[in-house]
Write a protein that holds these residues in place. Structure first.
Motif, PDB file in Angstrom:
ATOM      1  N   LEU A   7       0.820  -1.212   0.000  1.00 21.52           N
ATOM      2  CA  LEU A   7       0.000   0.000   0.000  1.00 21.52           C
ATOM      3  C   LEU A   7       0.857   1.267   0.000  1.00 21.52           C
ATOM      4  O   LEU A   7       0.556   2.222  -0.721  1.00 21.52           O
ATOM      5  CB  LEU A   7      -0.953   0.001   1.202  1.00 21.52           C
ATOM      6  N   VAL A   8       1.914   1.292   0.786  1.00 21.41           N
ATOM      7  CA  VAL A   8       2.781   2.474   0.821  1.00 21.41           C
ATOM      8  C   VAL A   8       3.481   2.663  -0.521  1.00 21.41           C
ATOM      9  O   VAL A   8       3.572   3.785  -1.035  1.00 21.41           O
ATOM     10  CB  VAL A   8       3.790   2.388   1.988  1.00 21.41           C
ATOM     11  N   ALA A   9       3.960   1.584  -1.121  1.00 20.96           N
ATOM     12  CA  ALA A   9       4.636   1.697  -2.417  1.00 20.96           C
ATOM     13  C   ALA A   9       3.688   2.209  -3.501  1.00 20.96           C
ATOM     14  O   ALA A   9       4.043   3.104  -4.275  1.00 20.96           O
ATOM     15  CB  ALA A   9       5.229   0.346  -2.823  1.00 20.96           C
ATOM     16  N   ILE A  10       2.482   1.685  -3.537  1.00 21.03           N
ATOM     17  CA  ILE A  10       1.524   2.112  -4.557  1.00 21.03           C
ATOM     18  C   ILE A  10       1.054   3.541  -4.286  1.00 21.03           C
ATOM     19  O   ILE A  10       0.921   4.346  -5.204  1.00 21.03           O
ATOM     20  CB  ILE A  10       0.351   1.119  -4.651  1.00 21.03           C
ATOM     21  N   GLY A  11       0.833   3.875  -3.009  1.00 20.19           N
ATOM     22  CA  GLY A  11       0.440   5.240  -2.662  1.00 20.19           C
ATOM     23  C   GLY A  11       1.524   6.247  -3.016  1.00 20.19           C
ATOM     24  O   GLY A  11       1.240   7.320  -3.570  1.00 20.19           O
ATOM     25  N   ALA A  12       2.773   5.924  -2.718  1.00 18.92           N
ATOM     26  CA  ALA A  12       3.889   6.813  -3.050  1.00 18.92           C
ATOM     27  C   ALA A  12       4.025   6.978  -4.562  1.00 18.92           C
ATOM     28  O   ALA A  12       4.276   8.087  -5.056  1.00 18.92           O
ATOM     29  CB  ALA A  12       5.191   6.271  -2.455  1.00 18.92           C
ATOM     30  N   LYS A  13       3.833   5.898  -5.294  1.00 14.48           N
ATOM     31  CA  LYS A  13       3.897   5.967  -6.757  1.00 14.48           C
ATOM     32  C   LYS A  13       2.786   6.865  -7.298  1.00 14.48           C
ATOM     33  O   LYS A  13       3.009   7.678  -8.192  1.00 14.48           O
ATOM     34  CB  LYS A  13       3.775   4.564  -7.349  1.00 14.48           C
ATOM     35  N   THR A  14       1.596   6.749  -6.722  1.00 13.78           N
ATOM     36  CA  THR A  14       0.467   7.581  -7.142  1.00 13.78           C
ATOM     37  C   THR A  14       0.762   9.056  -6.897  1.00 13.78           C
ATOM     38  O   THR A  14       0.536   9.904  -7.767  1.00 13.78           O
ATOM     39  CB  THR A  14      -0.815   7.162  -6.386  1.00 13.78           C
ATOM     40  N   ILE A  15       1.292   9.372  -5.722  1.00 12.40           N
ATOM     41  CA  ILE A  15       1.619  10.760  -5.395  1.00 12.40           C
ATOM     42  C   ILE A  15       2.736  11.278  -6.301  1.00 12.40           C
ATOM     43  O   ILE A  15       2.654  12.389  -6.841  1.00 12.40           O
ATOM     44  CB  ILE A  15       2.025  10.894  -3.911  1.00 12.40           C
ATOM     45  N   ARG A  16       3.784  10.484  -6.483  1.00 10.58           N
ATOM     46  CA  ARG A  16       4.919  10.890  -7.326  1.00 10.58           C
ATOM     47  C   ARG A  16       4.454  11.169  -8.756  1.00 10.58           C
ATOM     48  O   ARG A  16       4.830  12.171  -9.362  1.00 10.58           O
ATOM     49  CB  ARG A  16       6.003   9.807  -7.308  1.00 10.58           C
ATOM     50  N   GLU A  17       3.612  10.304  -9.286  1.00 12.56           N
ATOM     51  CA  GLU A  17       3.120  10.509 -10.644  1.00 12.56           C
ATOM     52  C   GLU A  17       2.188  11.712 -10.729  1.00 12.56           C
ATOM     53  O   GLU A  17       2.193  12.429 -11.716  1.00 12.56           O
ATOM     54  CB  GLU A  17       2.432   9.244 -11.158  1.00 12.56           C
ATOM     55  N   ALA A  18       1.400  11.948  -9.683  1.00 10.14           N
ATOM     56  CA  ALA A  18       0.503  13.110  -9.670  1.00 10.14           C
ATOM     57  C   ALA A  18       1.298  14.410  -9.632  1.00 10.14           C
ATOM     58  O   ALA A  18       0.962  15.378 -10.311  1.00 10.14           O
ATOM     59  CB  ALA A  18      -0.451  13.043  -8.484  1.00 10.14           C
ATOM     60  N   LEU A  19       2.359  14.421  -8.847  1.00 13.56           N
ATOM     61  CA  LEU A  19       3.192  15.622  -8.760  1.00 13.56           C
ATOM     62  C   LEU A  19       3.974  15.864 -10.041  1.00 13.56           C
ATOM     63  O   LEU A  19       4.282  17.006 -10.377  1.00 13.56           O
ATOM     64  CB  LEU A  19       4.151  15.520  -7.569  1.00 13.56           C
ATOM     65  N   GLY A  20       4.264  14.801 -10.772  1.00 15.59           N
ATOM     66  CA  GLY A  20       4.999  14.926 -12.019  1.00 15.59           C
ATOM     67  C   GLY A  20       4.107  15.122 -13.224  1.00 15.59           C
ATOM     68  O   GLY A  20       4.580  15.300 -14.332  1.00 15.59           O
ATOM     69  N   ASP A  21       2.790  15.112 -13.020  1.00 22.88           N
ATOM     70  CA  ASP A  21       1.833  15.248 -14.117  1.00 22.88           C
ATOM     71  C   ASP A  21       1.948  16.629 -14.742  1.00 22.88           C
ATOM     72  O   ASP A  21       1.942  17.645 -14.076  1.00 22.88           O
ATOM     73  CB  ASP A  21       0.416  15.022 -13.596  1.00 22.88           C
ATOM     74  N   ASP A  22       2.045  16.650 -16.036  1.00 18.74           N
ATOM     75  CA  ASP A  22       2.140  17.906 -16.781  1.00 18.74           C
ATOM     76  C   ASP A  22       0.743  18.306 -17.232  1.00 18.74           C
ATOM     77  O   ASP A  22       0.145  17.657 -18.072  1.00 18.74           O
ATOM     78  CB  ASP A  22       3.065  17.708 -17.989  1.00 18.74           C
ATOM     79  N   ASP A  23       0.224  19.404 -16.664  1.00 24.42           N
ATOM     80  CA  ASP A  23      -1.123  19.847 -17.015  1.00 24.42           C
ATOM     81  C   ASP A  23      -1.241  20.268 -18.470  1.00 24.42           C
ATOM     82  O   ASP A  23      -2.331  20.321 -19.009  1.00 24.42           O
ATOM     83  CB  ASP A  23      -1.554  21.017 -16.120  1.00 24.42           C
ATOM     84  N   ASN A  24      -0.129  20.560 -19.117  1.00 22.79           N
ATOM     85  CA  ASN A  24      -0.161  20.949 -20.523  1.00 22.79           C
ATOM     86  C   ASN A  24      -0.227  19.750 -21.451  1.00 22.79           C
ATOM     87  O   ASN A  24      -0.356  19.895 -22.653  1.00 22.79           O
ATOM     88  CB  ASN A  24       1.067  21.796 -20.866  1.00 22.79           C
ATOM     89  N   ASN A  25      -0.098  18.566 -20.925  1.00 23.18           N
ATOM     90  CA  ASN A  25      -0.134  17.351 -21.735  1.00 23.18           C
ATOM     91  C   ASN A  25      -1.326  16.502 -21.307  1.00 23.18           C
ATOM     92  O   ASN A  25      -1.204  15.646 -20.450  1.00 23.18           O
ATOM     93  CB  ASN A  25       1.177  16.564 -21.575  1.00 23.18           C
ATOM     94  N   PRO A  26      -2.496  16.744 -21.899  1.00 23.32           N
ATOM     95  CA  PRO A  26      -3.696  16.025 -21.469  1.00 23.32           C
ATOM     96  C   PRO A  26      -3.663  14.538 -21.764  1.00 23.32           C
ATOM     97  O   PRO A  26      -4.444  13.791 -21.212  1.00 23.32           O
ATOM     98  CB  PRO A  26      -4.814  16.719 -22.245  1.00 23.32           C
ATOM     99  N   SER A  27      -2.770  14.087 -22.626  1.00 21.94           N
ATOM    100  CA  SER A  27      -2.727  12.659 -22.928  1.00 21.94           C
ATOM    101  C   SER A  27      -2.076  11.864 -21.804  1.00 21.94           C
ATOM    102  O   SER A  27      -2.210  10.659 -21.738  1.00 21.94           O
ATOM    103  CB  SER A  27      -1.982  12.411 -24.240  1.00 21.94           C
ATOM    104  N   GLU A  28      -1.348  12.551 -20.908  1.00 22.00           N
ATOM    105  CA  GLU A  28      -0.695  11.882 -19.801  1.00 22.00           C
ATOM    106  C   GLU A  28      -1.604  11.900 -18.585  1.00 22.00           C
ATOM    107  O   GLU A  28      -2.002  12.947 -18.123  1.00 22.00           O
ATOM    108  CB  GLU A  28       0.607  12.605 -19.444  1.00 22.00           C
ATOM    109  N   GLN A  29      -1.946  10.769 -18.078  1.00 23.94           N
ATOM    110  CA  GLN A  29      -2.760  10.692 -16.877  1.00 23.94           C
ATOM    111  C   GLN A  29      -1.849  10.284 -15.725  1.00 23.94           C
ATOM    112  O   GLN A  29      -1.067   9.350 -15.851  1.00 23.94           O
ATOM    113  CB  GLN A  29      -3.885   9.676 -17.048  1.00 23.94           C
ATOM    114  N   ALA A  30      -1.932  10.995 -14.602  1.00 27.41           N
ATOM    115  CA  ALA A  30      -1.029  10.755 -13.480  1.00 27.41           C
ATOM    116  C   ALA A  30      -1.184   9.343 -12.920  1.00 27.41           C
ATOM    117  O   ALA A  30      -0.218   8.689 -12.603  1.00 27.41           O
ATOM    118  CB  ALA A  30      -1.280  11.767 -12.376  1.00 27.41           C
ATOM    119  N   CYS A  31      -2.366   8.883 -12.785  1.00 28.21           N
ATOM    120  CA  CYS A  31      -2.603   7.591 -12.163  1.00 28.21           C
ATOM    121  C   CYS A  31      -3.816   6.960 -12.812  1.00 28.21           C
ATOM    122  O   CYS A  31      -4.851   7.596 -12.926  1.00 28.21           O
ATOM    123  CB  CYS A  31      -2.837   7.783 -10.671  1.00 28.21           C
TER     124      CYS A  31
END
Length: 190
Positions: A77-101
């Protein structure tokens, strides 16, 4: 074991999967029935299979399973939660084709379903003591978890739609929920 007791067991075991389903709903930009059903099937399926597996392994591996079940769930759970947060923080709002999670991603769902069904594995070990028809009880657990998780995805999405305009990165909330759930499972393990 009567059906009411099995249903109560199913509700208790589905609580963690419900929390993750709500978190998944929070992370979704669009709640689609096929994604919600996939999530509910994974959680319900693993909650159904794990007691059977625990029951089967109970004779030779009981002490090992009970000694490490909370640590396995915590780490997943911690690994998946951390991955979700890391990907959300790295999500580029200018690139709608990329979904954070993508909470309906098969690999992510497998990890989450395993993490939330470790307690069902331990319950299967315990069910050997009470001499109960394991397939019937496991079926009830799986059906209840499916229904609870399907509801959880749509509840999460409902709250997510309201939060998205205020918070912006609702995926982070989902990741934090997963991490907190992991710590809760570790701290409340008896």
């Amino acid at each position: 074991m009567d059906i009411l007791t099995a249903a109560s067991l199913g509700l208790g075991l589905s609580a963690d999967a419900f929390a993750v389903s709500v978190s998944s709903g929070l992370s979704m930009k669009y709640a689609r029935w096929h994604k919600a059903i996939k999530i509910a099937l994974f959680f319900g399926g693993f909650q159904m299979l794990m007691p059977i597996l625990g029951w089967g392994l109970s004779l030779t591996w009981r002490s090992t399973i009970e000694a490490y079940d909370q640590w396995i769930a915590f780490l997943l759970l911690v690994a998946i939660g951390a991955k979700t947060i890391r990907e959300a923080l790295g999500d580029d709002d200018n690139n709608p084709s990329e979904q954070a999670c993508n909470p309906a991603d098969t690999r992510m769902l497998t990890g989450l379903a395993i993490a939330t069904s470790i307690d069902a594995l331990a319950a299967g070990v315990g069910l050997t003591v009470v001499n109960t028809p394991i397939l019937q009880v496991a079926g009830v657990i799986g059906l209840i978890t499916f229904a609870v998780c399907l509801t959880g995805v749509f509840l999460g999405k409902s709250f997510g739609c309201r939060l998205y305009s205020h918070v912006g990165k609702v995926e982070i909330v989902g990741g934090v929920i997963l991490i907190l759930l992991g710590f809760k499972m570790l701290l409340t393990a008896g």
